[in-house]
Design an enzyme around this catalytic site. Structure first.
Site: not given
Length: 343
Positions: A257-258
Site C-alpha cells: 500500500h501507498n
C-alpha cells in the site's frame, strides 16, 4: 470515493465515539459544510477529511505521508475537517495552529478517529452498472461490474469489481481480480491470478489492541505495464498506490500500500516492496530482492537478487546483500569472510 456528508454528521459520530461536544462547538460558530473526500494532510483540500498525528518535530513531507507534516508547514494545511490531538494529549491546544483548516477536531487519537471515519462514512461504494463496449471480449465465467475500455480481453474466472476502470487494449488472462478504485491505463497485461487493489497489510495500536487499517484509495496504473502470475498490488490508505508507464513485474511480486513507482521499472520474481516506498524511474530489482517501508530507491538503481533494502538507495547505484550495500563493498566483504572462514 465516498458519499457527501455534512460536517455536523461526522462530528455527531465523533461525539458518540469519544463523549465530546464538537457539534455544539461547531453550531456555536454557525459552521456546517459538505465533506466530499479524504486525503493525506499535505494534499487535502477544503472538502477533504484528514488527520495530523501531532508530531511536528520532524519534516515528513506534505503529500507523501498520511499524517505527517512539519511545524514549519502547518499553515499550508487546507483540509475541511482535520483530526488533531486533544490538549489533554499534547498539553497545548493544537487546533489553533491550523489557520487554513475549516474545522480542527481535537480527539484522543487522530489516527484512530480517521480510521473510524473511513469505516463509517467511506465504505466500499455500491456496485455500479458495468460498462462493456462491443469490442471487449469477456469470458462467460468472468464477472464484470466496472468499466472496460475498447478491445479489452477478460479471461475465464476474472472479477472486475464496481468502481474500477480498465483502459483500452488491456488483457486480463485468467482468474485476475481487480478491486474497486483501481484505474488502469492502456495496453496493460495481467497474467493468471494477479490481484490489483486488495487491502494492504496495515495495523495500528489502540488501547492495547492491534486494529486493522482500511485501504480505500485504490491503485492507479499507467500505460503498457505487465503483471506476472500471482502478483499483488495493494490499495492505498488515503491516496492511491501509483505505478507509472512501461513497468513490468514477474510472478509473485508484491507491491504494498501507498507505494509510488515511476516509469520503466522491472521487478523479477518474488521481489517485493513494503508500504510507502518510492521507486524512481528505470529501477531494476532482481529475483527475491526485498525492501523495507518508507524509503526511496533512486533513479536508475539496480538491486541484486536476494538483497534486503533497509535504507534509501541513491540514483544509479548497484546494491547487493543484507543489509543491502554498494555491490563493490559487498563483494569485498564476501571475499574477506570466505578467506577468514578457511583459516
Amino acid at each position: 470515493m465516498m458519499r457527501p456528508v455534512r460536517l455536523s454528521e461526522v462530528l455527531s459520530f465523533i461525539d458518540r465515539l469519544e463523549g465530546t461536544s464538537h457539534v455544539q462547538e461547531a453550531s456555536a460558530r454557525s459552521l456546517d459544510f459538505e465533506l466530499t473526500g479524504f486525503a493525506p494532510v499535505g494534499s487535502a483540500g477544503a472538502g477533504d477529511v484528514s488527520f495530523w498525528t501531532g508530531d511536528a518535530s520532524v519534516e515528513t513531507g506534505l503529500a507523501g505521508n498520511a499524517g505527517g507534516v512539519s511545524a514549519a508547514n502547518l499553515e499550508s494545511v487546507r483540509a475541511g475537517l482535520l483530526f488533531v490531538p486533544s490538549a489533554d494529549a499534547t498539553g497545548v491546544d493544537v487546533s489553533s495552529r491550523f489557520p487554513n483548516v475549516k474545522y480542527a477536531c481535537a480527539v484522543e487519537n487522530p489516527y484512530h478517529a480517521m480510521v473510524q471515519f473511513l469505516n463509517n462514512f467511506a465504505a466500499e461504494e455500491s456496485v455500479r452498472e458495468a460498462v462493456i463496449p462491443a469490442s471487449a471480449r469477456v469470458h462467460p465465467s468472468a464477472v464484470v461490474e466496472g468499466r472496460l475500455g475498447e478491445n479489452v480481453i477478460v479471461g475465464p474466472g476474472c472479477v472486475v469489481m464496481g468502481g474500477s476502470e480498465i483502459g483500452d487494449g488491456c488483457a486480463l488472462e485468467a482468474n485476475v481480480t481487480v478491486y474497486p478504485h483501481v484505474k488502469v491505463g492502456k495496453g496493460c497485461v495481467f497474467q493468471a491470478g494477479s490481484v490489483i487493489g486488495s487491502r494492504g497489510f496495515g495495523f495500528y495500536g489502540y488501547r492495547g489492541r492491534k486494529m486493522m487499517v482500511p485501504h480505500l484509495a485504490g491503485v492507479v496504473i499507467g500505460d503498457g505495464c505487465s503483471f506476472g502470475a500471482n502478483t499483488v498490488v495493494a490499495a492505498g490508505f488515503l491516496s492511491p498506490t501509483v505505478i507509472g508507464d512501461n513497468c513490468h513485474f514477474d510472478s509473485f511480486v508484491q507491491i504494498a500500500h501507498n507505494c509510488c513507482l515511476g516509469n520503466n521499472i522491472f521487478m523479477a520474481s518474488q521481489s517485493g516492496l513494503a508500504g510507502s516506498v518510492t521507486v524512481e524511474d528505470n529501477v531494476e530489482l532482481a529475483g527475491g530482492a526485498q525492501s523495507a517501508g518508507h524509503l526511496t530507491i533512486g533513479k536508475g538503481a539496480k538491486v541484486a537478487a536476494k538483497a534486503g533494502i533497509t535504507k534509501s538507495i541513491p540514483a544509479n547505484a548497484v546494491y547487493a546483500g543484507f543489509p543491502a550495500e554498494d555491490i563493490a563493498v559487498w563483494r569485498r566483504s564476501v571475499v574477506r569472510l570466505r578467506q577468514m572462514g578457511k583459516k
